[in-house]
Design a protein around this motif. Structure first.
Motif, PDB file in Angstrom:
ATOM      1  N   SER A   1       0.853  -1.046  -0.008  1.00  0.00           N
ATOM      2  CA  SER A   1       0.055  -0.111   0.137  1.00  0.00           C
ATOM      3  C   SER A   1       1.098   0.948  -0.008  1.00  0.00           C
ATOM      4  O   SER A   1       0.486   2.317  -0.557  1.00  0.00           O
ATOM      5  N   HIS A   2       1.892   1.072   0.607  1.00  0.00           N
ATOM      6  CA  HIS A   2       3.036   2.353   0.531  1.00  0.00           C
ATOM      7  C   HIS A   2       3.683   2.493  -0.636  1.00  0.00           C
ATOM      8  O   HIS A   2       3.916   3.701  -1.228  1.00  0.00           O
ATOM      9  N   PHE A   3       4.048   1.364  -1.423  1.00  0.00           N
ATOM     10  CA  PHE A   3       4.761   1.229  -2.859  1.00  0.00           C
ATOM     11  C   PHE A   3       4.043   1.433  -3.999  1.00  0.00           C
ATOM     12  O   PHE A   3       4.504   1.947  -4.936  1.00  0.00           O
ATOM     13  N   VAL A   4       2.735   1.544  -3.742  1.00  0.00           N
ATOM     14  CA  VAL A   4       1.902   1.668  -4.900  1.00  0.00           C
ATOM     15  C   VAL A   4       2.235   2.975  -5.743  1.00  0.00           C
ATOM     16  O   VAL A   4       2.173   3.220  -6.816  1.00  0.00           O
ATOM     17  N   LEU A   5       2.294   4.055  -4.845  1.00  0.00           N
ATOM     18  CA  LEU A   5       2.781   5.450  -5.285  1.00  0.00           C
ATOM     19  C   LEU A   5       4.068   5.329  -6.158  1.00  0.00           C
ATOM     20  O   LEU A   5       4.084   5.639  -7.478  1.00  0.00           O
TER      21      LEU A   5
ATOM     22  N   VAL B   1       0.335  16.127  -5.669  1.00  0.00           N
ATOM     23  CA  VAL B   1      -0.045  15.375  -6.323  1.00  0.00           C
ATOM     24  C   VAL B   1      -1.035  14.208  -6.219  1.00  0.00           C
ATOM     25  O   VAL B   1      -0.814  13.036  -6.648  1.00  0.00           O
ATOM     26  N   GLY B   2      -2.056  14.542  -5.464  1.00  0.00           N
ATOM     27  CA  GLY B   2      -3.060  13.716  -4.891  1.00  0.00           C
ATOM     28  C   GLY B   2      -3.628  12.848  -5.847  1.00  0.00           C
ATOM     29  O   GLY B   2      -3.911  13.417  -7.174  1.00  0.00           O
ATOM     30  N   GLY B   3      -3.813  11.462  -5.640  1.00  0.00           N
ATOM     31  CA  GLY B   3      -4.357  10.658  -6.652  1.00  0.00           C
ATOM     32  C   GLY B   3      -3.356  10.096  -7.604  1.00  0.00           C
ATOM     33  O   GLY B   3      -3.441   9.730  -8.855  1.00  0.00           O
ATOM     34  N   MET B   4      -2.110  10.322  -7.506  1.00  0.00           N
ATOM     35  CA  MET B   4      -0.952  10.108  -8.479  1.00  0.00           C
ATOM     36  C   MET B   4      -1.032   8.679  -8.709  1.00  0.00           C
ATOM     37  O   MET B   4      -0.700   8.347  -9.844  1.00  0.00           O
TER      38      MET B   4
ATOM     39  N   MET C   1     -14.213  -4.883   0.102  1.00  0.00           N
ATOM     40  CA  MET C   1     -13.706  -4.617   1.443  1.00  0.00           C
ATOM     41  C   MET C   1     -12.205  -4.800   1.244  1.00  0.00           C
ATOM     42  O   MET C   1     -11.484  -5.895   0.924  1.00  0.00           O
ATOM     43  N   HIS C   2     -11.457  -3.786   1.754  1.00  0.00           N
ATOM     44  CA  HIS C   2     -10.075  -3.726   1.943  1.00  0.00           C
ATOM     45  C   HIS C   2      -9.670  -2.871   3.339  1.00  0.00           C
ATOM     46  O   HIS C   2      -9.762  -1.741   3.157  1.00  0.00           O
ATOM     47  N   LEU C   3      -9.134  -3.303   4.267  1.00  0.00           N
ATOM     48  CA  LEU C   3      -8.987  -2.705   5.534  1.00  0.00           C
ATOM     49  C   LEU C   3      -7.474  -2.475   5.739  1.00  0.00           C
ATOM     50  O   LEU C   3      -7.066  -2.113   6.909  1.00  0.00           O
TER      51      LEU C   3
ATOM     52  N   SER D   1     -10.481   1.366   5.621  1.00  0.00           N
ATOM     53  CA  SER D   1      -9.797   1.407   6.967  1.00  0.00           C
ATOM     54  C   SER D   1      -9.805   3.043   7.000  1.00  0.00           C
ATOM     55  O   SER D   1      -9.731   3.276   8.269  1.00  0.00           O
ATOM     56  N   GLY D   2      -9.693   3.747   6.015  1.00  0.00           N
ATOM     57  CA  GLY D   2      -9.625   5.376   6.038  1.00  0.00           C
ATOM     58  C   GLY D   2      -8.181   5.531   5.715  1.00  0.00           C
ATOM     59  O   GLY D   2      -7.842   6.875   5.802  1.00  0.00           O
ATOM     60  N   ASP D   3      -7.358   4.845   5.231  1.00  0.00           N
ATOM     61  CA  ASP D   3      -6.102   5.307   4.564  1.00  0.00           C
ATOM     62  C   ASP D   3      -6.297   6.259   3.274  1.00  0.00           C
ATOM     63  O   ASP D   3      -7.348   6.098   2.703  1.00  0.00           O
ATOM     64  N   LEU D   4      -5.442   7.143   3.169  1.00  0.00           N
ATOM     65  CA  LEU D   4      -5.446   8.154   2.351  1.00  0.00           C
ATOM     66  C   LEU D   4      -5.714   7.550   0.742  1.00  0.00           C
ATOM     67  O   LEU D   4      -6.579   8.149   0.072  1.00  0.00           O
ATOM     68  N   LEU D   5      -4.798   6.746   0.432  1.00  0.00           N
ATOM     69  CA  LEU D   5      -4.810   6.207  -0.840  1.00  0.00           C
ATOM     70  C   LEU D   5      -6.356   5.661  -1.166  1.00  0.00           C
ATOM     71  O   LEU D   5      -6.681   5.726  -2.185  1.00  0.00           O
ATOM     72  N   GLY D   6      -6.616   4.854  -0.211  1.00  0.00           N
ATOM     73  CA  GLY D   6      -8.059   4.263  -0.620  1.00  0.00           C
ATOM     74  C   GLY D   6      -9.239   5.189  -0.650  1.00  0.00           C
ATOM     75  O   GLY D   6      -9.905   5.208  -1.245  1.00  0.00           O
TER      76      GLY D   6
END
Length: 540
Positions: free
Chosen positions: A41-45, A283-286, A312-314, A382-387
Motif C-alpha cells: 500500500s505504501h509502494f503503490v505510489l 500530486v493527490g491521486g498520483m 472490502m480492504h482494511l 480503513s480510512g487510509d488516504l490512498l483508498g
C-alpha cells in the motif's frame, strides 16, 4: 503511369510520418530510485511513478524492498531481501505483542517515538545491504545519475545520497501523516495553521486554544528533531564519508531545505489550504491510472453479481488472522443478510475459514480497477488516504472502519463531505453494521455527493501523475535552484519577526519605565515643593 507513381509517393510519405511519429523528442535521463519500505500500500505510489517514467524511455535504477515485477529493458531493480517488516518493528518498539488492534491503542507520543526507532532500524538495514553499499562506494565520476527519487517516511537520511554526490533529489510522501511533513516547511507555516490534535480544527480558535496550540506545535517539532532527526544524522555520519570538503553533509533540516521538489500525495478538498513552499507540489491521486483488465476470475465474480458488489480492504497491516472473532462473526452475519456479493482483499487468505458463499477472498487484487467496475456499490475501507482517493475518483461511497489517528482524520473527511459513513470498528455491532450497509447502498445522496467531490478532486490543469512528471522534467532542465526559497534557511525567530517583537516589547517596556520614573521623580519633586510651601505657610 501517373497513378502508381502517386500511390508510391503517398506510401513513402506515410512511412516517413509513422517513423517520425514513433520518435520521442525528449532526452532520456538516468534516474535512481531509493525505496526502503516494502509495504504494498505504501509502494503503490512509487510503482506508478517509476513505470510511467520508464514508459517515457528514462533509464530507471531502483534499490527497493518491494518488487515492481515488470520486465523492461530500461528498468533495473536491486531488491533488498529479505524485506524489512516495518510495521511489525513499530509494533515491537511500542511493546505490543498481540496484533495491530493493540497498536491502535498506543498514545500518539509513544507511536511517534516507535516510528522514529523503526525508521532508524529500517535505514540501518537498508544502508548496510551489500547492494546499497556498492552504490554508495562508487567514485563520483561513476555515479552518473541525473536525478534521485526517495521515499520520505522516517527515512530522511536517504537525502544524504543526493547531497553526497551533488545530484538533485525529489522526495515523495504518501500523506501528511500526523503533520509529519510540516517540519520540512516549518519556517513558512504559522503554527495557527497546524491545530493539534486534528479533531480540534476550528477557525474560531480562542486565545487559550491558540496558546495551547503553539505549545503543542513547538513541543511536537522539538520531539521529532530530538528523537528522529538526531538518529537519522547518526546514520549519515556512519555511512557517508566527509573527506571531500566540497561534499560536506548537512543536518537533516538543511537536507530538507535543499530538496529539489517534494511531491505530496494530497489535493483539495482532502487537504486544508495553507501556505506552502514553491517546491512542495500536490500530486493527490498520483497512483490512480486508467482502469485495466481485471484477472478473469475476479472479473467473472463481479460481472455475475446482478445485485451489485461490496468491495472490502482494511489495509495491508490488517491481517485476517488478527481480526477478533466477535468482529469476524459480525461481518459474516452482515454479508449473509445482503444480496450483494463481497470481494475481500486480505494478505493472509489461508487463515480465514467459514466464509459465506457470497464472499470471494483474494490475496492481492488491483483495487483501483475493481472500484472502477460498474457493479461495485460500496467500498469498506480503513480510512487510509490512498483508498480514500481511489474511492473518490471511482465515485464509490465508503464505509470507514478506522483504527489509527491518521485514519480517523481521513474518515472525518468522509463524514464531512457526506460521501460515506464511519463506524467504530472495535465497538461495531451487527445492528450498526447492518444499518450502515443499508443506508449507504440504498441512498442516492451519497452517490450524488461523491460525484461532486470526485469532480472537484480531479478538476485541475494536470492530473497527479502528470504534475509529478512535469516537475521532474522541470528539474532535469533547469535544476533545483529556481525553486529554492531563501525563507527556508532563515531562522524561525527571524522569519516570523519574533526577535523584532521581543526588541519592540523591550523597547516599549524601557519607554514606559522611563516615563514612569520621570513622572515619579517629577511628582516627588512637586510633592516636596508642595510640602515646603505648606510648611512655610504654617510658620507665617
Amino acid at each position: 503511369m501517373a497513378q502508381p507513381q502517386l500511390l508510391r509517393t503517398y506510401f513513402i510519405i506515410m512511412a516517413i510520418f509513422l517513423c517520425f511519429g514513433m520518435i520521442h523528442w525528449t532526452d532520456s535521463a538516468k534516474i535512481l530510485g531509493l525505496f526502503p519500505h516494502s509495504s504494498e500500500s505504501h509502494f503503490v505510489l512509487m510503482r506508478t511513478f517509476m513505470l510511467e517514467l520508464a514508459s517515457r524511455e528514462h533509464n530507471i535504477t531502483l534499490y527497493t524492498g518491494h518488487r515492481l515485477d515488470e520486465r523492461l529493458e530500461n528498468l533495473q531493480e536491486h531488491i533488498i531481501e529479505p524485506e524489512y517488516k516495518f510495521w511489525q518493528e513499530v509494533q515491537k518498539q511500542s511493546g505490543i505483542k498481540d496484533n495491530v488492534f493493540e497498536l491502535s491503542k498506543v498514545t500518539t507520543n509513544r507511536l511517534e517515538t516507535s516510528l522514529a526507532s523503526a525508521g532508524f532500524n529500517l535505514m540501518e538495514y537498508f544502508f548496510s545491504n551489500h547492494k546499497v553499499q556498492k552504490l554508495l562506494k562508487l567514485p563520483a565520476d561513476e555515479f552518473n545519475y541525473d536525478i534521485i527519487i526517495v521515499d520520505l517516511f522516517y527515512t530522511e537520511s536517504l537525502m544524504a545520497v543526493g547531497s553526497f554526490f551533488d545530484v538533485p533529489t525529489i522526495g515523495i510522501i504518501n500523506s501528511d501523516f500526523l503533520n509529519y511533513m510540516d517540519n520540512i516547511q516549518d519556517n513558512t507555516v504559522p503554527a495557527a495553521c497546524l491545530p493539534y490534535p486534528w479533531k480540534h480544527l476550528n477557525k474560531n480558535f480562542g486565545f487559550w486554544q491558540r496558546l495551547n496550540n503553539i505549545r503543542q506545535c513547538l513541543s511536537k517539532r522539538e520531539k521529532l528533531r530530538r528523537e528522529h532527526y538526531t538518529e537519522q544524522e547518526k546514520l549519515i555520519k556512519k555511512y557517508f564519508s566527509k573527506n571531500d570538503a566540497n561534499r560536506m553533509l548537512a543536518s537533516i533540516p538543511n537536507l530538507l531545505a535543499n530538496l529539489a521538489v517534494l511531491l505530496v500525495n494530497n489535493y483539495i478538498p482532502l487537504t486544508t489550504p495553507r501556505p506552502v513552499l514553491t517546491n512542495m507540489i500536490s500530486v493527490g491521486g498520483m497512483q490512480i491510472r486508467s482502469p485495466r483488465a481485471l484477472p478473469w476470475h475476479v472479473k467473472r465474480f463481479l460481472d455475475e453479481s446482478r445485485s451489485g458488489v461490496i468491495y472490502m480492504h482494511l489495509g495491508d497491516h490488517h491481517l485476517c488472522s488478527t481480526i477478533p472473532k466477535d468482529q469476524l462473526l459480525i461481518l459474516f452475519k452482515a454479508f449473509k443478510a445482503h444480496s450483494e456479493r463481497v470481494l475481500w482483499t486480505c494478505h493472509d487468505v489461508e487463515s480465514l475459514h467459514g466464509l459465506p458463499d457470497t464472499v470471494l477472498l483474494q490475496h492481492m487484487v488491483p483495487q483501483t480497477d475493481i472500484l472502477a467496475h460498474p457493479h461495485v456499490k460500496l467500498f469498506i475501507m480503513s480510512g487510509d488516504l490512498l483508498g480514500l482517493q481511489e474511492g473518490i475518483v471511482r465515485m464509490t461511497p465508503m464505509l470507514a472502519l478506522p483504527l489509527f489517528e491518521n485514519e480517523f482524520k481521513n474518515t472525518e473527511l468522509v463524514e464531512k463531505l457526506k460521501i460515506g459513513i464511519r463506524l467504530d470498528y472495535m465497538n461495531m455491532t451487527t445492528e450498526s453494521l447492518q444499518w450502515a450497509l443499508k443506508t449507504l447502498i440504498g441512498n442516492e445522496d451519497f452517490v450524488l455527493n461523491i460525484r461532486k467531490v470526485s469532480k472537484m478532486f480531479r478538476d485541475r490543469p494536470l492530473g497527479g501523475l502528470a504534475t509529478a512528471i512535469f516537475w521532474l522534467d522541470y528539474i532535469l532542465q533547469y535544476g533545483a535552484t529556481p525553486l529554492h526559497s531563501p525563507m527556508v534557511i532563515i531562522p524561525l525567530k527571524e522569519l516570523h519577526l519574533q526577535d523584532l517583537f521581543v526588541y519592540y516589547f523591550v523597547l516599549l517596556i524601557v519607554i514606559i519605565s522611563t516615563v514612569a520614573v520621570v513622572v515619579w521623580y517629577a511628582g516627588k519633586i512637586l510633592w516636596k515643593k508642595h510640602q515646603t510651601r505648606k510648611l512655610f505657610s504654617k510658620l507665617n
